[in-house]
Design an enzyme around this catalytic site. Structure first.
Site, PDB file in Angstrom:
ATOM      1  N   HIS A 162       1.358  -1.269  -0.574  1.00 33.87           N
ATOM      2  CA  HIS A 162      -0.120   0.404  -0.104  1.00 33.87           C
ATOM      3  C   HIS A 162       0.759   1.147   0.254  1.00 33.87           C
ATOM      4  CE1 HIS A 162      -2.949  -3.100   1.271  1.00 33.87           C
ATOM      5  NE2 HIS A 162      -3.704  -2.060   0.502  1.00 33.87           N
ATOM      6  N   GLU A 164       1.381   3.660   2.719  1.00 35.70           N
ATOM      7  CA  GLU A 164       2.534   2.914   4.319  1.00 35.70           C
ATOM      8  C   GLU A 164       3.457   3.641   4.440  1.00 35.70           C
ATOM      9  OE1 GLU A 164       0.256  -0.487   4.663  1.00 35.70           O
ATOM     10  OE2 GLU A 164      -1.802   0.092   4.265  1.00 35.70           O
ATOM     11  N   ARG A 177      -3.090   5.040  -2.083  1.00 31.68           N
ATOM     12  CA  ARG A 177      -3.417   3.146  -1.492  1.00 31.68           C
ATOM     13  C   ARG A 177      -2.612   2.022  -2.648  1.00 31.68           C
ATOM     14  NH1 ARG A 177      -5.457  -0.189   2.470  1.00 31.68           N
ATOM     15  NH2 ARG A 177      -6.941  -2.144   1.401  1.00 31.68           N
ATOM     16  N   HIS A 231       2.832  -3.600   6.623  1.00 35.18           N
ATOM     17  CA  HIS A 231       1.577  -2.389   7.284  1.00 35.18           C
ATOM     18  C   HIS A 231       1.785  -1.802   7.980  1.00 35.18           C
ATOM     19  CE1 HIS A 231      -0.722  -4.726   3.323  1.00 35.18           C
ATOM     20  NE2 HIS A 231      -0.047  -5.913   3.685  1.00 35.18           N
ATOM     21  N   GLU A 278       0.533  -4.648  11.031  1.00 35.56           N
ATOM     22  CA  GLU A 278       0.538  -3.491  11.096  1.00 35.56           C
ATOM     23  C   GLU A 278       0.891  -2.598  12.067  1.00 35.56           C
ATOM     24  OE1 GLU A 278      -1.511  -2.591   9.277  1.00 35.56           O
ATOM     25  OE2 GLU A 278      -3.055  -3.918   8.171  1.00 35.56           O
TER      26      GLU A 278
HETATM   27 ZN   LIG Z   1      -1.858  -2.055   4.273  1.00 34.19          ZN
END
Ligand SMILES: [Zn+2]
Ligand SMILES: *[C@@H]1O[C@H](CO)[C@@H](O)[C@H](O)[C@H]1NC(C)=O
Ligand SMILES: *[C@@H]1O[C@H](CO)[C@@H](O)[C@H](O)[C@H]1NC(C)=O
Length: 508
Positions: A271, A274, A326, A397, A471
């Site tokens: 993404h 990020e 994104r 991410h 994440e």
């Molecule tokens: Zn992501």
């Protein structure tokens, strides 16, 4: 600058880049990457065939439900704001100069999206019906939803929608707090330029990478090439494919060359916005590559494969045009309409399921078919050809501070979920003891929301046992616009967690 001089500058830049790109495929003897049928690896005995019925399968549009994904979402559901679509003009193409290996886009071709006055709110979802209000506001393009901690959702609001959204929430007595008053101000402060001394230091070092800044792709690629030139006995770089706009997808391998090693694959930057993800992956690369001989036995016994920027076009686009982009940069149909596919919905295991969209304008557009995108397909083909013995796959991410394992496509877990949970718990606890940050551990569908077509589900479907989506920070104070002062701590924590994983796979 006139268009001719612009073209000339671009041409020169293009030529320079081509000229200085080293022959990354030149390897020292014994350092070829294991290929199926070439170097026999333990994995050759293993059945890692893909499931033909799920790969490249085309779903009917009728099945393409869920344009409105569940509100329980972390970074996934924002509908495109209008400015983004306005950027999808065709003028870009005029200023695109194609060279043999790279495409250099003019840095002035498209205006930058201005987020002045846009805000980030934390909206409580504890009250009955509050999710529905948010879904309705999102459908009307008044908000985008970013992250959640389970009891509140981070809501992005364009400046001209703030009045309407305030009214709607007040009317229903839904509590909220403003977390970021002016997103553009945060964006402007996020990544300050280095002072001159630091810039000079970078040039002397042979590469421009550090972890005090978020870097452009050129710096990251230059860093990977620098490492392979400096440590040819252990480090090598291959381009495994090219993006839509022709940028190389560079994978760096660190290995002592022992053919019986187990392997770990790590990716970042699926993404675009990020930024902490490529920063973290390159930090880990730096630690292992610069000090391989001094590294622990656990690290040296493994083959490491790193793809720090899986979505290079999107990454550059976030630097040049839209900080909050994104997806990748697949062009809209006939150069019009909405562009971009969510690469983390484009992988070929249970492609097209829950938490994905068939609409090209959606932030979670899954693409026309599984692996339709050059970026995801390159990863697929790389694994098809690679005979390395992958035992773990980690994809970084942001944000929310979660350690997630499959499945993502459905609220279900694989048979070995106890192992994934317990190793995840160990990683979380070492993170907490390293830098103090709290990470939640669980299956992604359960802890967050179902989302099919992720790289993690696909990796797991290939038989790679320890597959995690991590994440990174934070929990919604800055969201995607995490200041550079956080980079080193976040990366250090992730490195500590990765050491736990390395120790585990060596034990098995
Ligand atoms: Zn992501
Ligand atoms: C989520 O964030 C809100 C707002 O900051 C906070 O009040 C709440 O306690 C948080 N919930 C959890 C489960 O951490
Ligand atoms: C605010 O709401 C009104 C009425 O629903 C609508 O007509 C208007 O377009 C909205 N404003 C924005 C900026 O979306």
């Amino acid at each position: 600058m006139g268009s001719w001089s612009t073209a000339l500058v671009l041409l020169l830049v293009g030529v320079t880049v081509v000229y200085t790109t080293p022959l990354v495929n030149e390897k020292q003897p014994g350092q070829e990457w294991p290929k199926r049928g070439a170097v026999l690896q333990p994995s050759d005995d293993k059945d890692t065939e893909t499931e033909p019925e799920t790969i490249f399968e085309e779903k009917s549009e009728e099945e393409a439900i869920l344009d409105e994904i569940p509100v329980k979402t972390i970074e996934d559901s924002s509908e495109p704001v209008k400015e983004k679509q306005d950027l999808d003009n065709t003028d870009n193409e005029v200023d695109t100069i194609k060279t043999k290996t790279v495409v250099i886009k003019s840095e002035t071709a498209s205006p930058k999206v201005d987020y002045s006055g846009a805000q980030l709110w934390k909206v409580s979802i504890e009250k009955e019906g509050s999710r529905n209000i948010l879904v309705r506001l999102r459908r009307r393009n008044q908000i985008a939803t970013w992250g959640t901690n389970g009891t509140a959702i981070d809501v992005f609001i364009k400046s001209d929608s703030i009045q309407n959204v305030t009214r709607a929430l007040n009317k229903e007595n839904i509590p909220f707090e403003v977390v970021i008053e002016d997103l553009q101000k945060r964006i402007d402060e996020e990544n300050p330029p280095l002072d001159e001394n630091e810039a000079e230091l970078q040039d002397r070092r042979g590469h421009r990478m550090n972890w005090k800044q978020y870097h452009r792709l050129e710096d990251i690629d230059g860093f990977l090439d620098y490492l392979s030139k400096t440590y040819p006995a252990t480090v090598s770089v291959n381009a495994i494919g090219k993006s839509h706009e022709g940028r190389e997808l560079k994978v760096l391998r660190i290995s002592n060359g022992n053919p019986s090693n187990k392997a770990i694959f790590i990716d970042g930057g699926i993404h675009a916005r990020e930024w902490i993800s490529p920063a973290t992956v390159t930090y880990i690369i730096n630690q292992f590559a610069e000090n391989f001989d001094g590294e622990s036995e656990d690290i040296r016994k493994l083959d490491w494969y790193f793809l720090p920027v899986m979505n290079p076009d999107g990454y550059e686009y976030t630097h040049l045009n839209d900080r909050l982009w994104r997806k990748n940069r697949r062009p809209g149909i006939a150069g019009r309409g909405c562009s971009g596919v969510d690469l983390n919905r484009n992988f070929g295991y249970r492609w097209g399921g829950k938490g994905t969209s068939s609409s090209p304008c959606s932030e979670i557009y899954r693409g026309p078919r599984a692996f339709s995108e050059p970026e995801s397909r390159a990863v697929y083909e790389f694994f098809e050809k690679s005979a390395a013995n992958y035992v773990a796959y980690v994809t970084y991410h942001s944000y929310g501070q979660y350690i997630l394992y499959p499945w993502g496509y459905e609220n279900a877990v694989p048979p070995d979920h106890d192992d994934l949970q317990s190793v995840g718990d160990k990683m979380a606890s070492v993170i907490q003891s390293t830098g103090g940050d709290y990470y939640s551990v669980g299956s992604s569908s359960k802890l967050l929301y179902p989302a099919a077509g992720g790289s993690d589900d696909w990796a797991k479907s290939q038989g790679i046992k320890y597959t995690y989506t991590i994440e990174l920070n934070d929990k919604g104070r800055y969201g995607f616009v995490l200041p550079t002062t956080y980079i080193e701590n976040v990366a250090k924590e992730s490195l500590a967690a990765l050491r736990v994983l390395a120790a585990q796979v060596n034990k098995e």
